[in-house]
Design a protein around this motif. Sequence first.
Motif, PDB file in Angstrom:
ATOM      1  N   LEU A  79       1.037  -1.650  -0.024  1.00 52.12           N
ATOM      2  CA  LEU A  79      -0.035  -0.340  -0.141  1.00 52.12           C
ATOM      3  C   LEU A  79       1.001   0.779   0.380  1.00 52.12           C
ATOM      4  CD1 LEU A  79      -2.751  -1.059   2.304  1.00 52.12           C
ATOM      5  CD2 LEU A  79      -3.749   0.818  -0.022  1.00 52.12           C
ATOM      6  N   VAL A  80       1.457   1.504   1.277  1.00 54.32           N
ATOM      7  CA  VAL A  80       2.634   2.428   0.904  1.00 54.32           C
ATOM      8  C   VAL A  80       3.697   2.711  -0.044  1.00 54.32           C
ATOM      9  CG1 VAL A  80       4.282   3.047   2.180  1.00 54.32           C
ATOM     10  CG2 VAL A  80       2.855   2.306   3.385  1.00 54.32           C
ATOM     11  N   ILE A  81       3.817   1.561  -0.781  1.00 49.28           N
ATOM     12  CA  ILE A  81       4.728   1.473  -2.363  1.00 49.28           C
ATOM     13  C   ILE A  81       3.672   2.498  -3.294  1.00 49.28           C
ATOM     14  CG2 ILE A  81       5.724   0.159  -4.652  1.00 49.28           C
ATOM     15  CD1 ILE A  81       7.004  -1.498  -2.258  1.00 49.28           C
ATOM     16  N   GLY A  82       2.554   1.870  -3.630  1.00 46.07           N
ATOM     17  CA  GLY A  82       1.382   2.073  -4.639  1.00 46.07           C
ATOM     18  C   GLY A  82       1.040   3.482  -4.297  1.00 46.07           C
ATOM     19  N   LEU A  83       1.285   4.434  -2.892  1.00 39.86           N
ATOM     20  CA  LEU A  83       0.872   5.857  -2.796  1.00 39.86           C
ATOM     21  C   LEU A  83       2.585   6.989  -2.830  1.00 39.86           C
ATOM     22  CD1 LEU A  83      -1.818   4.801   0.569  1.00 39.86           C
ATOM     23  CD2 LEU A  83      -2.521   6.322  -1.706  1.00 39.86           C
ATOM     24  N   THR A  84       3.237   6.176  -2.436  1.00 41.50           N
ATOM     25  CA  THR A  84       4.234   6.168  -2.914  1.00 41.50           C
ATOM     26  C   THR A  84       4.273   7.093  -4.534  1.00 41.50           C
ATOM     27  OG1 THR A  84       5.300   5.630  -0.540  1.00 41.50           O
ATOM     28  CG2 THR A  84       6.725   7.281  -2.230  1.00 41.50           C
ATOM     29  N   GLY A  85       4.374   5.282  -5.188  1.00 40.10           N
ATOM     30  CA  GLY A  85       4.781   6.218  -6.909  1.00 40.10           C
ATOM     31  C   GLY A  85       3.687   6.524  -7.699  1.00 40.10           C
ATOM     32  N   TYR A  86       1.743   6.876  -6.580  1.00 37.59           N
ATOM     33  CA  TYR A  86       1.576   7.653  -7.044  1.00 37.59           C
ATOM     34  C   TYR A  86       1.505   9.253  -7.223  1.00 37.59           C
ATOM     35  CZ  TYR A  86      -3.726   9.065  -8.434  1.00 37.59           C
ATOM     36  OH  TYR A  86      -4.411   9.187 -10.077  1.00 37.59           O
ATOM     37  N   SER A  87       2.237   9.214  -6.067  1.00 37.50           N
ATOM     38  CA  SER A  87       2.715  10.755  -5.346  1.00 37.50           C
ATOM     39  C   SER A  87       3.395  11.354  -6.430  1.00 37.50           C
ATOM     40  CB  SER A  87       3.476  10.566  -4.025  1.00 37.50           C
ATOM     41  OG  SER A  87       3.408  12.379  -3.946  1.00 37.50           O
ATOM     42  N   VAL A  88       4.361  10.589  -6.888  1.00 36.49           N
ATOM     43  CA  VAL A  88       5.566  10.901  -7.016  1.00 36.49           C
ATOM     44  C   VAL A  88       5.520  11.015  -9.125  1.00 36.49           C
ATOM     45  CG1 VAL A  88       7.732  10.867  -8.331  1.00 36.49           C
ATOM     46  CG2 VAL A  88       7.309  10.377  -5.633  1.00 36.49           C
ATOM     47  N   GLY A  89       4.049   9.687  -9.301  1.00 39.84           N
ATOM     48  CA  GLY A  89       3.761  10.143 -11.100  1.00 39.84           C
ATOM     49  C   GLY A  89       3.427  11.125 -11.377  1.00 39.84           C
ATOM     50  N   THR A  90       2.323  10.951 -10.161  1.00 42.22           N
ATOM     51  CA  THR A  90       1.629  12.663 -10.916  1.00 42.22           C
ATOM     52  C   THR A  90       2.354  13.831 -11.121  1.00 42.22           C
ATOM     53  OG1 THR A  90      -0.526  11.610  -9.317  1.00 42.22           O
ATOM     54  CG2 THR A  90      -0.870  13.630 -10.066  1.00 42.22           C
ATOM     55  N   LEU A  91       3.271  13.967  -9.863  1.00 44.45           N
ATOM     56  CA  LEU A  91       4.209  15.457  -9.743  1.00 44.45           C
ATOM     57  C   LEU A  91       4.506  14.991 -11.050  1.00 44.45           C
ATOM     58  CD1 LEU A  91       5.373  18.300  -9.131  1.00 44.45           C
ATOM     59  CD2 LEU A  91       7.566  16.205  -7.684  1.00 44.45           C
ATOM     60  N   LEU A  92       5.418  14.170 -11.785  1.00 47.93           N
ATOM     61  CA  LEU A  92       6.050  14.031 -12.419  1.00 47.93           C
ATOM     62  C   LEU A  92       5.020  15.053 -14.212  1.00 47.93           C
ATOM     63  CD1 LEU A  92       8.296  13.432 -14.465  1.00 47.93           C
ATOM     64  CD2 LEU A  92       7.827  11.389 -14.974  1.00 47.93           C
ATOM     65  N   VAL A 115       2.794  10.343 -21.929  1.00 41.94           N
ATOM     66  CA  VAL A 115       2.007   8.747 -22.323  1.00 41.94           C
ATOM     67  C   VAL A 115       3.121   8.177 -20.658  1.00 41.94           C
ATOM     68  CG1 VAL A 115       2.567   6.204 -24.052  1.00 41.94           C
ATOM     69  CG2 VAL A 115       0.936   8.787 -24.546  1.00 41.94           C
ATOM     70  N   LEU A 116       4.968   8.292 -21.337  1.00 38.14           N
ATOM     71  CA  LEU A 116       5.310   7.669 -20.786  1.00 38.14           C
ATOM     72  C   LEU A 116       5.578   7.866 -19.328  1.00 38.14           C
ATOM     73  CD1 LEU A 116       8.769   7.749 -23.360  1.00 38.14           C
ATOM     74  CD2 LEU A 116       7.407   5.578 -22.452  1.00 38.14           C
ATOM     75  N   SER A 117       5.115   8.458 -19.058  1.00 41.33           N
ATOM     76  CA  SER A 117       5.146   9.450 -17.367  1.00 41.33           C
ATOM     77  C   SER A 117       3.782   9.014 -16.734  1.00 41.33           C
ATOM     78  CB  SER A 117       5.536  11.103 -17.158  1.00 41.33           C
ATOM     79  OG  SER A 117       3.768  11.913 -17.387  1.00 41.33           O
ATOM     80  N   ARG A 118       2.682   8.714 -17.701  1.00 43.62           N
ATOM     81  CA  ARG A 118       1.373   8.292 -16.827  1.00 43.62           C
ATOM     82  C   ARG A 118       1.571   6.499 -16.862  1.00 43.62           C
ATOM     83  NH1 ARG A 118      -2.362   9.632 -13.568  1.00 43.62           N
ATOM     84  NH2 ARG A 118      -4.559   8.358 -14.400  1.00 43.62           N
ATOM     85  N   MET A 119       2.059   6.293 -17.738  1.00 46.88           N
ATOM     86  CA  MET A 119       2.718   4.348 -17.599  1.00 46.88           C
ATOM     87  C   MET A 119       3.817   4.084 -16.191  1.00 46.88           C
ATOM     88  SD  MET A 119       3.321   4.199 -21.733  1.00 46.88           S
ATOM     89  CE  MET A 119       3.968   1.738 -21.164  1.00 46.88           C
ATOM     90  N   LEU A 120       4.480   4.887 -16.204  1.00 48.31           N
ATOM     91  CA  LEU A 120       5.474   5.006 -15.377  1.00 48.31           C
ATOM     92  C   LEU A 120       4.923   4.989 -13.420  1.00 48.31           C
ATOM     93  CD1 LEU A 120       8.772   6.647 -16.253  1.00 48.31           C
ATOM     94  CD2 LEU A 120       8.730   4.265 -15.778  1.00 48.31           C
ATOM     95  N   GLN A 121       3.748   5.986 -13.680  1.00 51.67           N
ATOM     96  CA  GLN A 121       2.883   6.200 -12.326  1.00 51.67           C
ATOM     97  C   GLN A 121       2.096   4.841 -12.066  1.00 51.67           C
ATOM     98  OE1 GLN A 121      -0.307   8.866 -12.799  1.00 51.67           O
ATOM     99  NE2 GLN A 121       0.410   9.688 -11.012  1.00 51.67           N
ATOM    100  N   ALA A 122       1.459   4.436 -13.346  1.00 54.61           N
ATOM    101  CA  ALA A 122       0.522   3.298 -13.598  1.00 54.61           C
ATOM    102  C   ALA A 122       1.145   1.755 -13.044  1.00 54.61           C
ATOM    103  CB  ALA A 122      -0.221   3.054 -14.675  1.00 54.61           C
ATOM    104  N   ALA A 123       2.844   1.865 -13.213  1.00 49.29           N
ATOM    105  CA  ALA A 123       3.199   0.328 -13.007  1.00 49.29           C
ATOM    106  C   ALA A 123       2.790  -0.007 -11.134  1.00 49.29           C
ATOM    107  CB  ALA A 123       4.805   1.081 -13.748  1.00 49.29           C
ATOM    108  N   ILE A 124       3.383   1.889 -11.042  1.00 47.26           N
ATOM    109  CA  ILE A 124       4.035   1.397  -9.262  1.00 47.26           C
ATOM    110  C   ILE A 124       2.214   1.987  -8.641  1.00 47.26           C
ATOM    111  CG2 ILE A 124       4.654   2.346  -7.240  1.00 47.26           C
ATOM    112  CD1 ILE A 124       7.084   3.834  -9.476  1.00 47.26           C
ATOM    113  N   MET A 125       1.537   3.002  -9.170  1.00 41.66           N
ATOM    114  CA  MET A 125       0.572   3.325  -8.684  1.00 41.66           C
ATOM    115  C   MET A 125      -0.650   1.828  -8.408  1.00 41.66           C
ATOM    116  SD  MET A 125      -2.952   3.818 -10.269  1.00 41.66           S
ATOM    117  CE  MET A 125      -3.147   4.626  -9.881  1.00 41.66           C
ATOM    118  N   ALA A 126      -0.750   1.099  -8.731  1.00 44.13           N
ATOM    119  CA  ALA A 126      -1.173  -0.286  -9.495  1.00 44.13           C
ATOM    120  C   ALA A 126      -1.058  -0.512  -7.979  1.00 44.13           C
ATOM    121  CB  ALA A 126      -0.924  -0.910 -10.242  1.00 44.13           C
TER     122      ALA A 126
END
Length: 406
Positions: A79-92, A115-126
């Motif tokens: 859960l913590v990994i996903g939320l952190t990834g969402y935060s950093v990915g949305t900033l990017l 596309v690339l920034s959103r894909m990186l975000q999705a890979a972790i926030m999943a």
Amino acid sequence: MNGSKRNASTLQHSILLMAVAATALGQTLVFTLLPSLGRATGMAEMEVGLIISCSSLIFALASPVWGTVSESLGRKSVLVIGLTGYSVGTLLFGLVFHAGLNGWITGAVLVAGLVLSRMLQAAIMAATPAAAAAYTADITTPEQRTQGMGRIGAANNLGTVIGPVSGGVLAAVSLVFPLYAVSVITGLMAITTAMFLPPSPQVRSQRTMNLRQTLKKGLGAYADPRLRDLLMTGVMLFMSFALIQQTLGFLFQDHFHMSPQDSARTLGLTMMAAAITSLSGQIIVVQWLRAPAVLLIAMAVPAIGAGAVLLWVVESQLLMSAAVLLVGLGLGFGMPAIMSLASLRVSHEEQGRVAGLASACPALGFILGPLVGTGLYTLDHRWPYLLVMALMLPLSLLAWRLVRRS
């Protein structure tokens, strides 16, 4: 002692639901803003759809894998990994859009960056939805499972209510400013989860798996014959929703001659109203009346179909908004039902993997939905809703088979 256990349980549920709500807030806010951000940066409708479709594909692949990882690493850590990834990915993602709005990058470079920034975000926030659903399965009995997943759905809808209206308000500062706000909110939620969420009572898997084994086990959920009908039902429900959500902002701009800012605000309010309808339906039907999961799916199909018919035939903005309310109600019934039925069909040791698969249904629907919807929209503004009407035929058959099976 009982009081201490009750307080611990309340804390578990509260933080878990807040994490789900924060993620849903961000997702809905992004979906609401994308048509306006796309138009403001000179992107075509299909390019906007491409952003969602590509990131949804990555999310769908990553979700059951993260669910599998949660069986050994633990639900809380994932859960913590996903939320952190969402935060950093949305900033990017916000920074790339900021560059596009200022003309620093344009055309194919801008689209590729988004596309690339959103894909990186999705890979972790999943990781977040998968771990949240698995955590819920860990702390509920089979008899409580539908209501437990209903609470996850209600938290998701709460975020969906807050997301559009907050996006519309914050967009008055600038179109990209809401993305930065989401980054901060999910970052704070990651810290809160890490500090205060008690570990799940699950018995962690002692078996260590390398990356290849983890991927094989996680992605293998898609081939599980026990879940095939539920997966198909969930995908078509969310594809129908995606076809509507990702084209409605363009329809408001073109049909009612709205500016991108006005369209973002109007679409945000419409999606907020749909989320309130969905939330109300879940509270009344799922939590209070305790309707069985198969009945919820049987109710979801006609609600979405009726909404699509209205969008196909009406010209009034008010009636279009009413149609979206019906779609939101149908989705609110369908989502917890799919998650509950999937959880009940497998053993306790498989809850993480299956939670990831069920959580992937929205993403799977959003792989083709935005791309097909925006493509059809360029041909005729009402064709996406005709496709939703057509999808109700196989959905009705699947719902009937689920009722018979149960």
